[in-house]
Design a protein around this motif. Structure first.
Motif, PDB file in Angstrom:
ATOM      1  N   ALA A  89     -67.301  -8.571 -72.014  1.00 54.69           N
ATOM      2  CA  ALA A  89     -66.219  -7.593 -72.001  1.00 54.69           C
ATOM      3  C   ALA A  89     -65.111  -8.014 -71.045  1.00 54.69           C
ATOM      4  O   ALA A  89     -63.915  -7.842 -71.341  1.00 54.69           O
ATOM      5  CB  ALA A  89     -66.769  -6.221 -71.610  1.00 54.69           C
ATOM      6  N   LEU A  90     -65.486  -8.564 -69.899  1.00 55.26           N
ATOM      7  CA  LEU A  90     -64.481  -9.000 -68.933  1.00 55.26           C
ATOM      8  C   LEU A  90     -63.671 -10.168 -69.487  1.00 55.26           C
ATOM      9  O   LEU A  90     -62.439 -10.191 -69.374  1.00 55.26           O
ATOM     10  CB  LEU A  90     -65.148  -9.378 -67.614  1.00 55.26           C
ATOM     11  CG  LEU A  90     -64.195  -9.797 -66.487  1.00 55.26           C
ATOM     12  CD1 LEU A  90     -63.212  -8.679 -66.151  1.00 55.26           C
ATOM     13  CD2 LEU A  90     -64.991 -10.202 -65.242  1.00 55.26           C
ATOM     14  N   VAL A  91     -64.326 -11.127 -70.091  1.00 58.84           N
ATOM     15  CA  VAL A  91     -63.613 -12.271 -70.676  1.00 58.84           C
ATOM     16  C   VAL A  91     -62.701 -11.806 -71.807  1.00 58.84           C
ATOM     17  O   VAL A  91     -61.560 -12.273 -71.937  1.00 58.84           O
ATOM     18  CB  VAL A  91     -64.605 -13.341 -71.160  1.00 58.84           C
ATOM     19  CG1 VAL A  91     -63.886 -14.436 -71.949  1.00 58.84           C
ATOM     20  CG2 VAL A  91     -65.345 -13.959 -69.975  1.00 58.84           C
ATOM     21  N   ASP A  92     -63.164 -10.878 -72.616  1.00 57.46           N
ATOM     22  CA  ASP A  92     -62.325 -10.337 -73.689  1.00 57.46           C
ATOM     23  C   ASP A  92     -61.084  -9.659 -73.126  1.00 57.46           C
ATOM     24  O   ASP A  92     -59.976  -9.783 -73.685  1.00 57.46           O
ATOM     25  CB  ASP A  92     -63.111  -9.338 -74.537  1.00 57.46           C
ATOM     26  CG  ASP A  92     -64.142 -10.006 -75.433  1.00 57.46           C
ATOM     27  OD1 ASP A  92     -64.060 -11.250 -75.615  1.00 57.46           O
ATOM     28  OD2 ASP A  92     -65.035  -9.291 -75.947  1.00 57.46           O
ATOM     29  N   LEU A  93     -61.251  -8.932 -72.035  1.00 53.26           N
ATOM     30  CA  LEU A  93     -60.116  -8.266 -71.407  1.00 53.26           C
ATOM     31  C   LEU A  93     -59.113  -9.292 -70.888  1.00 53.26           C
ATOM     32  O   LEU A  93     -57.894  -9.137 -71.072  1.00 53.26           O
ATOM     33  CB  LEU A  93     -60.611  -7.382 -70.268  1.00 53.26           C
ATOM     34  CG  LEU A  93     -59.545  -6.685 -69.405  1.00 53.26           C
ATOM     35  CD1 LEU A  93     -58.701  -5.740 -70.254  1.00 53.26           C
ATOM     36  CD2 LEU A  93     -60.200  -5.932 -68.245  1.00 53.26           C
ATOM     37  N   ILE A  94     -59.616 -10.324 -70.256  1.00 50.96           N
ATOM     38  CA  ILE A  94     -58.745 -11.367 -69.720  1.00 50.96           C
ATOM     39  C   ILE A  94     -57.984 -12.062 -70.845  1.00 50.96           C
ATOM     40  O   ILE A  94     -56.769 -12.317 -70.736  1.00 50.96           O
ATOM     41  CB  ILE A  94     -59.588 -12.379 -68.917  1.00 50.96           C
ATOM     42  CG1 ILE A  94     -60.119 -11.715 -67.644  1.00 50.96           C
ATOM     43  CG2 ILE A  94     -58.780 -13.631 -68.585  1.00 50.96           C
ATOM     44  CD1 ILE A  94     -61.231 -12.468 -66.983  1.00 50.96           C
ATOM     45  N   ASP A 110     -68.217 -18.424 -67.405  1.00 47.94           N
ATOM     46  CA  ASP A 110     -67.745 -19.730 -67.876  1.00 47.94           C
ATOM     47  C   ASP A 110     -68.284 -20.049 -69.268  1.00 47.94           C
ATOM     48  O   ASP A 110     -67.563 -20.588 -70.112  1.00 47.94           O
ATOM     49  CB  ASP A 110     -68.146 -20.826 -66.885  1.00 47.94           C
ATOM     50  CG  ASP A 110     -67.185 -20.901 -65.694  1.00 47.94           C
ATOM     51  OD1 ASP A 110     -66.113 -20.277 -65.766  1.00 47.94           O
ATOM     52  OD2 ASP A 110     -67.515 -21.579 -64.701  1.00 47.94           O
ATOM     53  N   ARG A 111     -69.534 -19.714 -69.519  1.00 46.85           N
ATOM     54  CA  ARG A 111     -70.113 -19.984 -70.848  1.00 46.85           C
ATOM     55  C   ARG A 111     -69.370 -19.207 -71.936  1.00 46.85           C
ATOM     56  O   ARG A 111     -69.249 -19.676 -73.078  1.00 46.85           O
ATOM     57  CB  ARG A 111     -71.592 -19.585 -70.866  1.00 46.85           C
ATOM     58  CG  ARG A 111     -72.524 -20.575 -70.199  1.00 46.85           C
ATOM     59  CD  ARG A 111     -73.969 -20.321 -70.596  1.00 46.85           C
ATOM     60  NE  ARG A 111     -74.395 -18.964 -70.282  1.00 46.85           N
ATOM     61  CZ  ARG A 111     -74.942 -18.598 -69.130  1.00 46.85           C
ATOM     62  NH1 ARG A 111     -75.125 -19.503 -68.166  1.00 46.85           N
ATOM     63  NH2 ARG A 111     -75.320 -17.341 -68.919  1.00 46.85           N
ATOM     64  N   LEU A 112     -68.846 -18.044 -71.579  1.00 52.23           N
ATOM     65  CA  LEU A 112     -68.176 -17.196 -72.560  1.00 52.23           C
ATOM     66  C   LEU A 112     -66.685 -17.486 -72.695  1.00 52.23           C
ATOM     67  O   LEU A 112     -65.985 -16.795 -73.424  1.00 52.23           O
ATOM     68  CB  LEU A 112     -68.384 -15.727 -72.185  1.00 52.23           C
ATOM     69  CG  LEU A 112     -69.825 -15.229 -72.360  1.00 52.23           C
ATOM     70  CD1 LEU A 112     -70.031 -13.904 -71.653  1.00 52.23           C
ATOM     71  CD2 LEU A 112     -70.162 -15.096 -73.842  1.00 52.23           C
ATOM     72  N   GLY A 113     -66.207 -18.490 -71.970  1.00 47.04           N
ATOM     73  CA  GLY A 113     -64.830 -18.928 -72.179  1.00 47.04           C
ATOM     74  C   GLY A 113     -63.901 -18.819 -70.993  1.00 47.04           C
ATOM     75  O   GLY A 113     -62.738 -19.232 -71.084  1.00 47.04           O
ATOM     76  N   LEU A 114     -64.364 -18.292 -69.862  1.00 49.60           N
ATOM     77  CA  LEU A 114     -63.467 -18.171 -68.714  1.00 49.60           C
ATOM     78  C   LEU A 114     -63.046 -19.538 -68.179  1.00 49.60           C
ATOM     79  O   LEU A 114     -61.935 -19.690 -67.668  1.00 49.60           O
ATOM     80  CB  LEU A 114     -64.135 -17.361 -67.606  1.00 49.60           C
ATOM     81  CG  LEU A 114     -63.210 -16.934 -66.455  1.00 49.60           C
ATOM     82  CD1 LEU A 114     -62.081 -16.063 -66.968  1.00 49.60           C
ATOM     83  CD2 LEU A 114     -63.982 -16.214 -65.362  1.00 49.60           C
ATOM     84  N   ALA A 115     -63.912 -20.536 -68.324  1.00 48.54           N
ATOM     85  CA  ALA A 115     -63.576 -21.875 -67.853  1.00 48.54           C
ATOM     86  C   ALA A 115     -62.359 -22.434 -68.583  1.00 48.54           C
ATOM     87  O   ALA A 115     -61.621 -23.256 -68.031  1.00 48.54           O
ATOM     88  CB  ALA A 115     -64.772 -22.807 -68.040  1.00 48.54           C
ATOM     89  N   THR A 116     -62.147 -22.006 -69.806  1.00 45.86           N
ATOM     90  CA  THR A 116     -60.980 -22.447 -70.572  1.00 45.86           C
ATOM     91  C   THR A 116     -59.763 -21.579 -70.274  1.00 45.86           C
ATOM     92  O   THR A 116     -58.644 -22.086 -70.122  1.00 45.86           O
ATOM     93  CB  THR A 116     -61.283 -22.403 -72.083  1.00 45.86           C
ATOM     94  OG1 THR A 116     -62.398 -23.253 -72.354  1.00 45.86           O
ATOM     95  CG2 THR A 116     -60.085 -22.856 -72.901  1.00 45.86           C
ATOM     96  N   LEU A 117     -59.978 -20.269 -70.176  1.00 46.62           N
ATOM     97  CA  LEU A 117     -58.866 -19.348 -69.940  1.00 46.62           C
ATOM     98  C   LEU A 117     -58.281 -19.507 -68.537  1.00 46.62           C
ATOM     99  O   LEU A 117     -57.052 -19.528 -68.366  1.00 46.62           O
ATOM    100  CB  LEU A 117     -59.335 -17.900 -70.137  1.00 46.62           C
ATOM    101  CG  LEU A 117     -59.733 -17.490 -71.549  1.00 46.62           C
ATOM    102  CD1 LEU A 117     -60.397 -16.116 -71.527  1.00 46.62           C
ATOM    103  CD2 LEU A 117     -58.519 -17.488 -72.465  1.00 46.62           C
TER     104      LEU A 117
END
Length: 330
Positions: free
Chosen positions: A122-127, A149-156
């Motif tokens: 949910a946090l990564v989706d919000l970001i 990071d696994r859910l995409g924060l490392a890219t965002l």
């Protein structure tokens, strides 16, 4: 049979009780206003003063009721207290003056992750949805950092200065833009860490960002720790580099300690955007408390706060706070 003297005595007793009731309602309002205006908050008053906006909302009704009962002295006291309290809190609903910043826009999100139990997806989706440029987090754990990071924060947000720890003491700064001079410091109250780094936003001067997390005044015996951590927060540098202090301050704008910090050269972004009443903690996890605004984005006064808003984060007892900022050109 009730005689006329009996009726007079009953009326007199009723009048005395009405007077007592009006004073019992009006005197605490006056005391509350005095504490709020003078900053004399100690012991349990530190906890209570966070709810000042609710007291300000009730105060006019007390004044009107006392006036309707023709109890003029308590009515006047309650009215003066109401005016003082409303004057202290009402400006939070009105946008303030903005400095003439003409640089790039920066979207900064701050979130307390509650012992690492916040919903990472949910946090990564919000970001992603809000196109966040800088993220400050509190209560960051190693497991949650890895999950983000696994859910995409490392890219965002690939650039980061992190201090993840098991429990409530971890923190972090994530950014879309490169960081330098990263690190963290540890508070003396509950030993929460505060990660920091300098963000290089294209078209703007270097911006120092720190994830704030002073001790929580959840009980009277920890209020001294709260004071220690509040006083240790880094002051603004109005004649130096730009800085932002964003996070869970465990204090509202009604706490003198936070107002003193802001007076060093900060602006509260939500307050400046007219969103200063938006609660970030209270009933978010089912606690029977009205919401209060203890999460803040404090920005250098040369930075313009264009908007601010809160968003739920499943698994956390805080709402995330997003501030859209306009930086000076540089």
């Amino acid at each position: 049979m009730i005689t006329m003297p009996d009726r007079a005595r009953v009326a007199a007793r009723g009048g005395r009780w009405a007077t007592v009731a009006c004073w019992l309602a009006g005197a605490p309002l006056a005391a509350w206003a005095l504490v709020r205006l003078t900053g004399w908050e100690r012991g349990p008053l530190v906890l209570a003063i966070a709810f000042t906006p609710y007291v300000a909302a009730v105060a006019p009704a007390v004044a009107v009721t006392a006036l309707a009962l023709r109890r003029r002295a308590p009515a006047v006291v309650a009215a003066v207290a109401a005016l003082a309290l409303i004057g202290a809190v009402a400006p939070r609903a009105l946008p303030g003056d903005r400095p003439p910043a003409d640089g790039p826009t920066l979207r900064l999100l701050t979130a307390n992750l509650r012992l690492g139990s916040a919903d990472a997806a949910a946090l990564v989706d919000l970001i992603r949805a809000r196109r966040v440029d800088v993220l400050t987090v509190q209560e960051l754990t190693p497991a949650l950092a890895a999950g983000l990071d696994r859910l995409g924060l490392a890219t965002l947000l690939p650039h980061r200065s992190l201090s993840p720890e098991v429990g409530a003491t971890g923190s972090g700064v994530y950014a879309r833009h490169p960081l330098r001079d990263g690190g963290h410091r540890r508070n003396q109250g509950f030993f929460f860490t505060q990660a920091y780094a300098t963000v290089k936003v294209p078209g703007a001067p270097p911006l120092r960002v720190e994830s704030a997390h002073p001790a929580a005044p959840y009980a009277v015996d920890v209020v001294p720790d709260w004071w220690t951590d509040q006083r240790a927060q880094p002051h603004a540098t109005p004649h130096g580099g730009l800085s932002v202090l964003a996070g869970d301050f465990n204090a509202t704008l009604d706490h003198a300690a936070l107002r003193d910090l802001i007076a060093t050269g900060y602006t509260d972004a939500a307050d400046a955007a007219g969103a200063g009443f938006a609660g970030t903690w209270g009933p978010c996890d089912g606690d029977p408390l009205p919401p209060v605004a203890i999460d803040h984005v404090l920005v250098d006064r040369r930075i313009a706060a264009r908007s601010a808003g809160t968003f739920p984060v499943p698994g956390s007892d805080h709402r995330a706070l997003l501030a859209t900022l306009r930086l000076p050109a540089g």
